[in-house]
Design an enzyme around this catalytic site. Structure first.
Site, mmCIF file in Angstrom:
data_model
loop_
_atom_site.group_PDB
_atom_site.id
_atom_site.type_symbol
_atom_site.label_atom_id
_atom_site.label_comp_id
_atom_site.label_asym_id
_atom_site.label_seq_id
_atom_site.Cartn_x
_atom_site.Cartn_y
_atom_site.Cartn_z
ATOM 1 N N LYS A 294 6.141 3.231 17.281
ATOM 2 C CA LYS A 294 5.833 2.236 16.098
ATOM 3 C C LYS A 294 6.963 2.728 15.036
ATOM 4 O O LYS A 294 7.339 3.652 14.432
ATOM 5 C CB LYS A 294 3.915 2.385 15.240
ATOM 6 C CG LYS A 294 4.562 1.389 14.021
ATOM 7 C CD LYS A 294 2.723 0.867 13.836
ATOM 8 C CE LYS A 294 2.546 0.219 12.915
ATOM 9 N NZ LYS A 294 1.413 -0.171 12.525
ATOM 10 N N SER B 111 5.710 5.413 8.952
ATOM 11 C CA SER B 111 4.673 5.061 7.047
ATOM 12 C C SER B 111 5.320 4.860 6.541
ATOM 13 O O SER B 111 6.070 6.470 6.654
ATOM 14 C CB SER B 111 3.793 6.059 7.359
ATOM 15 O OG SER B 111 3.399 5.512 6.878
ATOM 16 N N ASN C 229 3.328 6.796 15.015
ATOM 17 C CA ASN C 229 3.718 6.241 14.220
ATOM 18 C C ASN C 229 4.806 6.774 13.112
ATOM 19 O O ASN C 229 4.123 8.525 12.474
ATOM 20 C CB ASN C 229 2.155 6.356 13.251
ATOM 21 C CG ASN C 229 2.671 5.785 11.766
ATOM 22 O OD1 ASN C 229 3.615 4.892 11.976
ATOM 23 N ND2 ASN C 229 1.596 5.563 10.717
ATOM 24 N N ASN D 293 0.602 -1.178 0.337
ATOM 25 C CA ASN D 293 -0.212 0.258 0.055
ATOM 26 C C ASN D 293 0.866 1.443 0.067
ATOM 27 O O ASN D 293 1.914 0.864 0.752
ATOM 28 C CB ASN D 293 -0.887 -0.265 1.302
ATOM 29 C CG ASN D 293 -0.283 0.644 2.596
ATOM 30 O OD1 ASN D 293 -0.278 1.892 2.927
ATOM 31 N ND2 ASN D 293 0.253 -0.094 3.043
ATOM 32 N N ASN E 73 4.924 6.200 2.939
ATOM 33 C CA ASN E 73 4.306 6.800 2.070
ATOM 34 C C ASN E 73 4.271 8.060 2.793
ATOM 35 O O ASN E 73 3.371 8.713 1.814
ATOM 36 C CB ASN E 73 2.812 5.775 2.320
ATOM 37 C CG ASN E 73 3.031 4.648 2.199
ATOM 38 O OD1 ASN E 73 3.840 4.384 1.039
ATOM 39 N ND2 ASN E 73 2.637 3.496 2.423
ATOM 40 N N THR E 74 4.327 8.850 3.163
ATOM 41 C CA THR E 74 4.809 10.338 3.912
ATOM 42 C C THR E 74 6.083 10.175 3.841
ATOM 43 O O THR E 74 7.002 9.810 4.925
ATOM 44 C CB THR E 74 4.547 10.736 5.118
ATOM 45 O OG1 THR E 74 2.702 10.073 5.357
ATOM 46 C CG2 THR E 74 4.304 12.128 5.719
ATOM 47 N N GLY F 241 -0.526 6.774 2.402
ATOM 48 C CA GLY F 241 -0.389 8.435 2.188
ATOM 49 C C GLY F 241 -1.224 9.310 3.114
ATOM 50 O O GLY F 241 -1.284 10.577 3.615
ATOM 51 N N PHE F 242 -1.837 7.732 4.656
ATOM 52 C CA PHE F 242 -2.156 8.122 5.451
ATOM 53 C C PHE F 242 -3.606 9.537 4.828
ATOM 54 O O PHE F 242 -3.685 10.314 5.603
ATOM 55 C CB PHE F 242 -1.828 9.762 6.547
ATOM 56 C CG PHE F 242 -0.507 9.107 7.214
ATOM 57 C CD1 PHE F 242 -0.692 7.357 7.864
ATOM 58 C CD2 PHE F 242 0.700 9.751 7.464
ATOM 59 C CE1 PHE F 242 0.359 7.422 7.857
ATOM 60 C CE2 PHE F 242 1.524 9.372 8.623
ATOM 61 C CZ PHE F 242 1.783 8.178 8.866
ATOM 62 N N GLY G 36 3.549 -9.778 9.322
ATOM 63 C CA GLY G 36 3.375 -11.028 9.085
ATOM 64 C C GLY G 36 2.669 -12.395 9.208
ATOM 65 O O GLY G 36 3.100 -13.845 8.927
ATOM 66 N N ASN H 115 6.006 -1.292 11.239
ATOM 67 C CA ASN H 115 5.503 -0.912 10.118
ATOM 68 C C ASN H 115 5.822 -2.464 8.949
ATOM 69 O O ASN H 115 6.422 -3.114 8.960
ATOM 70 C CB ASN H 115 5.596 0.136 10.157
ATOM 71 C CG ASN H 115 4.079 1.646 9.094
ATOM 72 O OD1 ASN H 115 3.278 0.248 9.007
ATOM 73 N ND2 ASN H 115 3.678 2.158 10.256
ATOM 74 N N THR H 116 5.400 -1.763 7.910
ATOM 75 C CA THR H 116 5.506 -2.620 6.388
ATOM 76 C C THR H 116 6.740 -1.883 5.803
ATOM 77 O O THR H 116 7.466 -1.401 6.477
ATOM 78 C CB THR H 116 4.377 -1.462 5.070
ATOM 79 O OG1 THR H 116 4.307 0.333 5.070
ATOM 80 C CG2 THR H 116 2.571 -2.181 5.152
HETATM 81 C C1 LIG Z 1 -3.695 -1.589 3.735
HETATM 82 C C2 LIG Z 1 -2.947 -0.479 4.706
HETATM 83 C C3 LIG Z 1 -2.713 -0.176 5.812
HETATM 84 C C4 LIG Z 1 -1.816 0.177 6.972
HETATM 85 N N1 LIG Z 1 -2.363 2.073 7.209
HETATM 86 C C5 LIG Z 1 -1.498 2.115 8.389
HETATM 87 C C6 LIG Z 1 -1.619 3.145 8.901
HETATM 88 O O1 LIG Z 1 -2.195 3.943 9.203
HETATM 89 N N2 LIG Z 1 -0.454 3.554 10.142
HETATM 90 C C7 LIG Z 1 0.338 1.875 10.645
HETATM 91 O O2 LIG Z 1 0.809 2.831 11.794
HETATM 92 N N3 LIG Z 1 0.033 1.221 9.791
HETATM 93 C C8 LIG Z 1 -0.340 1.135 8.896
HETATM 94 N N4 LIG Z 1 -0.600 -0.719 8.218
HETATM 95 C C9 LIG Z 1 0.990 -1.483 8.643
HETATM 96 C C10 LIG Z 1 0.162 -2.279 9.939
HETATM 97 O O3 LIG Z 1 -0.284 -1.912 10.341
HETATM 98 C C11 LIG Z 1 0.721 -3.096 9.874
HETATM 99 O O4 LIG Z 1 2.042 -2.824 10.811
HETATM 100 C C12 LIG Z 1 1.862 -3.882 8.899
HETATM 101 O O5 LIG Z 1 0.434 -3.957 7.958
HETATM 102 C C13 LIG Z 1 2.469 -4.837 8.646
HETATM 103 O O6 LIG Z 1 1.705 -6.254 9.954
HETATM 104 P P1 LIG Z 1 0.630 -7.015 8.286
HETATM 105 O O7 LIG Z 1 1.636 -8.217 8.148
HETATM 106 O O8 LIG Z 1 0.043 -8.313 9.864
HETATM 107 O O9 LIG Z 1 0.032 -6.912 7.590
HETATM 108 C C14 LIG Z 1 -0.557 -0.047 7.573
HETATM 109 C C15 LIG Z 1 -1.672 -1.452 6.023
HETATM 110 C C16 LIG Z 1 -1.786 -2.001 5.400
HETATM 111 C C17 LIG Z 1 -2.114 -3.351 4.124
#
Ligand SMILES: Cc1cc2nc3c(=O)[nH]c(=O)nc-3n(C[C@H](O)[C@H](O)[C@H](O)COP(=O)(O)O)c2cc1C
Length: 353
Positions: A213, A171, A168, A108, A173-174, A111-112, A293, A242-243
């Protein structure tokens, strides 16, 4: 409506529309919830808060706190809403969510995108009945130059409204957000955050834990610096993480080179490595919430054994539905019993190679 029946339809439409439909259905309580069971082995106290189980909904699913109270019906111990920013913002250009089906992953670059803190708090105020622990994840607006102003503003706004707050800064994306994780900036940033927390603690006469985070993409030196600064500032907890902006070789999907943060199964190894290292560096003194994951009870159990006190999931719900929460709880209870642990807290950090 049941997720296994809905999934084929949701996977035919674009991910963001599917997401919005799911939020709408959850908001109006149209999704079948399972029978929820709690296990005494899974009850736990972390940063002074009692959790009925350690399984949480990760941030980003319910960005506007539109449906968080109904998410508890699926058995979660805690739900984190957000990321919310001071002002509403539309986020990046669409398409900006990609399902990597072959890899059980997601990329993804949202971008908040969110409706801003006023809308968020209006939603929170309407849902005072919460069957679990509620966290608010805060972030900065894209056009804010002095990031700390946004975080302090949101801290004041949210302090009395949640059980914990997540800062946070990870991210991908910012633009420049992750720079706040760099040692010099982070120390100043956290000093300001925790000095404001002291004011808020006195003002509201309650202690709301503040978590940071972080990204799974930090190198060894950056991880060491974060551990040192976290200990120095007495932060209440870390979310790891995070991702990732990295792309494991194993990825099969045609979307693998899309820009953004990768989550889901391929993130497990990387996020586990960072979790393990930070747990060691912080000597187990800072509670860790692990995300990245998790798609089974075994994955959740391993995170606990590597040092996590709680876990969060997002991407696996897209592939398995929320029915997964009860399954993970049941199997986690069995895994603990099998290894002779009476309580989940006894298993934290017990991983042996
Ligand atoms: C579509 C999407 C949007 C996300 N948006 C945010 C977000 O706004 N803020 C945040 O801290 N993490 C966000 N995350 C990250 C998740 O909170 C998590 O840290 C990350 O996806 C790893 O966990 P997972 O592998 O179980 O998905 C987002 C993840 C996804 C897939």
């Amino acid at each position: 409506m049941n997720y296994s029946l809905l999934k084929p339809f949701l996977f035919k439409i674009n991910p963001e529309t599917a997401h919005n439909l799911a939020i709408c259905a959850l908001r109006h309580n149209l999704v079948c919830a399972p029978k929820v069971t709690e296990y005494s082995s899974l009850q736990t106290k972390v940063f002074g808060i009692d959790f009925k189980n350690p399984i949480g909904m990760a941030a980003g699913f319910d960005k506007n706190a539109a449906c968080f109270s109904n998410l508890f019906n699926f058995g979660f111990g805690f739900v984190e809403a957000g990321t919310v920013t001071p002002k509403a913002q539309i986020g990046n250009e669409k398409p900006r969510i990609f399902r990597l089906v072959e890899d059980e992953a997601i990329i993804n670059r949202l971008g908040f995108n969110n409706l801003g803190i006023e809308n968020f708090l209006n939603n929170v105020a309407k849902k005072t009945k919460r069957n679990g622990i509620f966290g608010i994840n805060i972030g900065k607006n894209k056009d804010t130059i002095n990031a700390i102003d946004d975080y302090l503003f949101l801290l004041r706004k949210t302090y009395a409204q949640s059980n914990y707050i997540t800062i946070n800064i990870s991210s991908p994306n910012t633009k420049n957000l992750r720079d706040l994780q760099k040692a010099d900036e982070l120390d100043l940033f956290l000093t300001a955050i925790f000095s404001e927390k002291e004011n808020l603690k006195n003002l509201h006469n309650k202690n709301i834990p503040i978590l940071l985070k972080i990204a799974p993409d930090l190198n060894a030196e950056e991880q060491q610096a974060i551990a040192d600064i976290a200990l120095k500032n007495n932060i209440d907890g870390l979310i790891i993480g995070n991702t990732t902006i990295s792309r494991p070789e194993s990825l099969q999907s045609k979307f693998k080179n899309e820009t953004g943060g990768l989550s889901g199964k391929p993130l497990l190894t990387l996020s586990n490595a960072v979790l393990r290292n930070i747990y060691k560096l912080t000597k187990g003194q800072i509670p860790i919430v692990a995300a990245g994951g998790i798609s089974s009870a075994e994955d959740a159990y391993k995170k606990i054994q590597l040092g996590a006190s709680l876990v969060q999931i997002y991407s696996a719900f897209i592939y398995q539905g929320f029915e997964m929460v009860e399954k993970v709880k049941k199997e986690l209870d069995e895994l603990l019993k099998k290894d002779g642990f009476e309580k989940i807290s006894d298993a934290i950090g017990t991983y042996k190679d």
